[in-house]
Write an enzyme that holds these catalytic residues in place. Sequence first.
Site, mmCIF file in Angstrom:
data_model
loop_
_atom_site.group_PDB
_atom_site.id
_atom_site.type_symbol
_atom_site.label_atom_id
_atom_site.label_comp_id
_atom_site.label_asym_id
_atom_site.label_seq_id
_atom_site.Cartn_x
_atom_site.Cartn_y
_atom_site.Cartn_z
ATOM 1 N N HIS A 181 3.984 13.594 -2.842
ATOM 2 C CA HIS A 181 4.911 13.286 -3.865
ATOM 3 C C HIS A 181 6.197 13.776 -3.834
ATOM 4 O O HIS A 181 6.842 14.541 -4.670
ATOM 5 C CB HIS A 181 4.264 13.912 -5.263
ATOM 6 C CG HIS A 181 4.843 13.197 -6.623
ATOM 7 N ND1 HIS A 181 3.836 13.166 -7.527
ATOM 8 C CD2 HIS A 181 5.614 12.500 -6.936
ATOM 9 C CE1 HIS A 181 4.486 12.493 -8.559
ATOM 10 N NE2 HIS A 181 5.500 11.875 -8.098
ATOM 11 N N ASP B 166 2.245 8.175 -1.977
ATOM 12 C CA ASP B 166 2.946 9.361 -2.298
ATOM 13 C C ASP B 166 2.420 10.077 -3.520
ATOM 14 O O ASP B 166 2.920 11.195 -3.571
ATOM 15 C CB ASP B 166 4.621 9.180 -2.246
ATOM 16 C CG ASP B 166 5.521 10.175 -2.580
ATOM 17 O OD1 ASP B 166 5.182 11.119 -1.629
ATOM 18 O OD2 ASP B 166 6.398 10.327 -3.622
ATOM 19 N N GLU C 160 -3.282 16.479 -7.869
ATOM 20 C CA GLU C 160 -2.128 16.952 -7.243
ATOM 21 C C GLU C 160 -1.963 18.379 -7.573
ATOM 22 O O GLU C 160 -2.123 18.796 -8.567
ATOM 23 C CB GLU C 160 -0.634 16.257 -7.421
ATOM 24 C CG GLU C 160 -0.656 14.701 -7.152
ATOM 25 C CD GLU C 160 0.594 14.077 -7.398
ATOM 26 O OE1 GLU C 160 1.649 14.656 -7.918
ATOM 27 O OE2 GLU C 160 0.715 12.742 -7.043
ATOM 28 N N ARG D 150 3.034 5.790 -9.710
ATOM 29 C CA ARG D 150 2.176 6.900 -10.404
ATOM 30 C C ARG D 150 0.774 6.645 -9.762
ATOM 31 O O ARG D 150 0.104 5.362 -9.678
ATOM 32 C CB ARG D 150 2.050 6.396 -11.990
ATOM 33 C CG ARG D 150 3.103 7.303 -12.809
ATOM 34 C CD ARG D 150 3.445 8.416 -12.499
ATOM 35 N NE ARG D 150 4.462 8.978 -13.285
ATOM 36 C CZ ARG D 150 5.673 9.497 -12.679
ATOM 37 N NH1 ARG D 150 5.873 9.114 -11.461
ATOM 38 N NH2 ARG D 150 6.441 10.019 -13.267
ATOM 39 N N GLY E 207 8.792 11.321 -3.742
ATOM 40 C CA GLY E 207 9.803 10.479 -4.233
ATOM 41 C C GLY E 207 11.023 11.078 -4.694
ATOM 42 O O GLY E 207 12.034 10.455 -4.394
#
Length: 321
Positions: A287, A263, A268, A239, A289
């Site tokens: 992002h 990431d 975002e 996070r 993941g």
Amino acid sequence: MPEIHRVAILDDYQQAAHRYADWSALPDGARLTVFTEHLGGPAEVVAALRPFDVVVAMRERTAFPAEVLDALPNLRLLVTTGQSNAAIDLDAAARGGIVVSGTRAAGLTPTAELTWGLIHALARSIPAEDSGLRGGAWQQTVGRDLHGARLGVIGLGNVGSRVAQVGLAFGMDVVAWSAHLDVQHAQALGVAPVGKRELLATSDVVTLHLQLSPRTAGLIGPDELALMRPDALLVNTSRARLVDEPALRAALEAGRLGGAALDVHWTEPLPAASAWRDVPRTVLTPHLGYVSAGTYETFYRDALDDVLAHAAGTPIRVITR
């Protein structure tokens, strides 16, 4: 039974929703709209979603605080992928008579795999070498050895444990810390439990695998970054708010840290004008993941099942506080 008129799928950046679930199974008369771009802030979200009675959200990409939910009088079902979503005000949803349903959790392997992709990208300067080779350069950097180096894992839960096991397979010295570390679990994995200061001060690579909470927000700030070795690498696939972004950026720009792979980001999607695009010794991913075929198949199929169950008057996987 509730009638479904308009269904929205949000933040389908890869236009994947139709690949992983058969949305033609929606009840007759239901109109489906797929938003492939991020809607923006609260005002934009409300303006776009006011006509919809069902919304399918992808993780925490779009926030649903009270001010948004209170302004969506037609909304009756809000589906979130995953089993929880910190970006949804569940109390406000309950007050507004909005059912919130989740899906089965995504596999944890994709995030662990991406973590190792980022570690290798940093340690061997893969993005820079790829770019250089395409521009005519040859062998610009000297890679770092992982075998024998120390990997510091902050958070030894499901993802952190997988990352630690790979580190051990590479012959790394793996240590771990968290506020409530299960020492026996760590030792069973072959991971040495250490204090936070020791982990930060001695690790060649530090990787974060914690849930975000008031206790963990800002866990890596100026003081923690100052403890780290000037050649250390920091990886965050967990996070964004675990890390003080301005402090990290300052450390990288001043050459006080070897590199960082991120990431997750405070904002975002990452704005076009973000200062991060020019920060040295970084690898940035959008992002990714949990973004894998297996995860999307689970998310979108379960989300469709949630909508169909709601239409049948028998909501499933309801999330309450």
